[in-house]
Design a protein around this motif. Structure first.
Motif, short mmCIF file in Angstrom:
data_model
loop_
_atom_site.label_atom_id
_atom_site.label_comp_id
_atom_site.label_asym_id
_atom_site.label_seq_id
_atom_site.Cartn_x
_atom_site.Cartn_y
_atom_site.Cartn_z
N VAL A 145 14.62 -21.50 -7.62
CA VAL A 145 13.68 -20.46 -7.07
C VAL A 145 12.86 -21.09 -5.84
O VAL A 145 12.20 -22.22 -5.95
N SER A 146 12.83 -20.62 -4.85
CA SER A 146 12.08 -20.87 -3.50
C SER A 146 10.64 -20.20 -3.55
O SER A 146 10.42 -19.27 -4.20
N VAL A 147 9.73 -20.94 -2.62
CA VAL A 147 8.47 -20.19 -2.78
C VAL A 147 7.89 -20.54 -1.43
O VAL A 147 8.08 -21.37 -0.92
N GLN A 148 6.92 -19.54 -0.91
CA GLN A 148 6.41 -19.52 0.30
C GLN A 148 4.90 -19.08 0.09
O GLN A 148 4.50 -18.20 -0.87
N LEU A 149 4.19 -19.33 1.07
CA LEU A 149 2.67 -18.44 1.29
C LEU A 149 3.13 -17.44 2.25
O LEU A 149 3.91 -17.16 2.89
N PHE A 150 2.07 -16.37 1.77
CA PHE A 150 2.23 -15.03 2.55
C PHE A 150 1.09 -14.28 2.65
O PHE A 150 0.13 -14.42 1.93
N SER A 151 0.85 -13.67 4.09
CA SER A 151 -0.13 -12.59 3.94
C SER A 151 0.23 -11.40 4.79
O SER A 151 0.48 -11.67 6.12
N GLY A 152 0.21 -10.42 4.15
CA GLY A 152 0.42 -9.11 5.19
C GLY A 152 -0.70 -9.03 6.18
O GLY A 152 -0.50 -8.18 6.99
N GLU A 153 -1.90 -9.47 5.94
CA GLU A 153 -3.01 -9.47 6.89
C GLU A 153 -2.82 -9.92 7.81
O GLU A 153 -2.77 -9.40 9.10
N SER A 154 -2.77 -11.20 7.85
CA SER A 154 -2.38 -12.15 9.03
C SER A 154 -1.05 -12.15 9.35
O SER A 154 -0.45 -12.93 10.51
N ARG A 155 -0.01 -11.62 8.70
CA ARG A 155 1.56 -11.84 9.07
C ARG A 155 2.00 -13.05 8.76
O ARG A 155 2.99 -13.35 9.26
N GLN A 156 1.48 -14.09 8.21
CA GLN A 156 1.69 -15.33 7.73
C GLN A 156 3.11 -15.19 6.85
O GLN A 156 2.72 -14.45 5.85
N GLY A 157 4.10 -15.89 7.05
CA GLY A 157 5.03 -16.07 6.32
C GLY A 157 6.08 -14.84 6.36
O GLY A 157 7.19 -14.70 5.90
N VAL A 158 5.91 -13.70 7.19
CA VAL A 158 6.63 -12.43 7.15
C VAL A 158 8.11 -13.08 7.90
O VAL A 158 9.15 -12.50 7.13
N ASP A 159 8.17 -13.69 8.85
CA ASP A 159 9.25 -14.10 9.41
C ASP A 159 10.34 -14.79 8.24
O ASP A 159 11.54 -14.69 8.15
N GLU A 160 9.67 -15.60 7.67
CA GLU A 160 10.41 -16.46 6.42
C GLU A 160 10.91 -15.45 5.36
O GLU A 160 12.17 -15.52 4.88
N LEU A 161 9.93 -14.69 5.10
CA LEU A 161 10.59 -13.77 3.97
C LEU A 161 11.53 -12.86 4.47
O LEU A 161 12.74 -12.35 3.79
N ARG A 162 11.62 -12.38 5.81
CA ARG A 162 12.68 -11.54 6.32
C ARG A 162 13.91 -12.36 6.40
O ARG A 162 14.82 -11.88 6.22
N SER A 163 14.10 -13.25 6.80
CA SER A 163 15.15 -14.37 6.88
C SER A 163 15.73 -14.43 5.53
O SER A 163 17.12 -14.62 5.26
N VAL A 164 15.01 -14.58 4.30
CA VAL A 164 15.58 -14.84 3.00
C VAL A 164 16.04 -13.54 2.60
O VAL A 164 17.34 -13.64 2.00
N VAL A 165 15.42 -12.46 2.88
CA VAL A 165 15.99 -11.39 2.21
C VAL A 165 16.94 -10.76 3.00
O VAL A 165 18.24 -10.28 2.60
N ALA A 166 17.41 -11.03 4.27
CA ALA A 166 18.21 -10.39 5.37
C ALA A 166 19.34 -11.29 4.88
O ALA A 166 20.47 -10.75 4.91
N GLY A 167 19.34 -12.71 4.57
CA GLY A 167 20.32 -13.39 3.94
C GLY A 167 21.04 -12.98 3.07
O GLY A 167 22.29 -12.85 2.75
N TRP A 168 20.22 -12.61 1.99
CA TRP A 168 20.85 -11.94 0.64
C TRP A 168 21.60 -10.69 0.97
O TRP A 168 22.59 -10.40 0.25
#
Length: 203
Positions: free
Chosen positions: A177-200
């Motif tokens: 299980v991988s883990v990251q910080l994220f904030s919808g408000e500040s857009r922190q971590g959005v690119d990382e999440l996008r990369s993970v889900v697009a890969g799957w």
């Protein structure tokens, strides 16, 4: 020049209350799970760069169905918003229905390629979160945890929580299980999440 967002054209497809209403089981899909008010809808909206793709509600437990979002121009590729409970006041018979529905969905859905578990960084790894991760582990599915609302903590406090959660996940799930910080408000971590889900989804 930034790469185009493969999720930018995501659109609502259907909401399923039982197994018969699910799309044909022949594509790729990634499920999003999170306790009530963990920030799941905000994360989906940020991922897709849309303000109202997933309903954001201040009332816990509003998602009462499996909600499928299609990803044009790709056929049979979906994001799936799972019902979020936790402290939501949900009738016991509905809880039982969802338990059986999710058991069946995770147990037999061939299209499922990965699970994103959304946790409030201030309240991570509650029982519901562990239950969802357990579903993924039993299917040997990849899982990715996002610790939302990271903007609500100082950088140091958020980093400390990330390390603590990463250590616990490593002990419990052997680095699956991988883990990251994220904030919808500040857009922190959005690119990382996008990369993970697009890969799957092989986008």
């Amino acid at each position: 020049m930034a790469a185009p967002n493969p999720f930018a054209r995501a659109q609502y497809l259907l909401a399923a209350h039982n197994y018969r209403q699910l799309p044909t089981d022949g594509g790729f899909e990634v499920a999003f799970a999170g306790r009530s008010n963990a920030g799941k809808s905000s994360a989906l909206n940020a991922l897709c760069q849309q303000n109202a793709l997933a309903r954001v509600s201040k009332t816990p437990g509003r998602t009462q169905q499996l909600v499928f979002f299609g990803l044009p121009p790709h056929e049979n590729k979906y994001l799936v918003d799972l019902p979020g409970y936790g402290y939501a006041k949900v009738p016991q018979e509905l809880q039982a229905h969802w338990q059986a529905f999710l058991d069946g969905y995770f147990g037999s859905r061939d299209a499922l390629r990965g699970l994103v578990v959304v946790m409030d960084v201030r309240h991570p790894l509650k029982d519901y979160d562990r239950q969802m991760l357990g579903y993924a582990m039993r299917r040997a599915l990849p899982a990715h945890v996002i610790l939302t609302k990271a903007d609500k903590l100082s950088r140091g406090a958020a980093g400390n929580t990330l390390q603590a959660v990463r250590m616990e996940l490593s002990r419990a799930y052997a680095d699956s299980v991988s883990v990251q910080l994220f904030s919808g408000e500040s857009r922190q971590g959005v690119d990382e999440l996008r990369s993970v889900v697009a890969g799957w989804l092989a986008l």
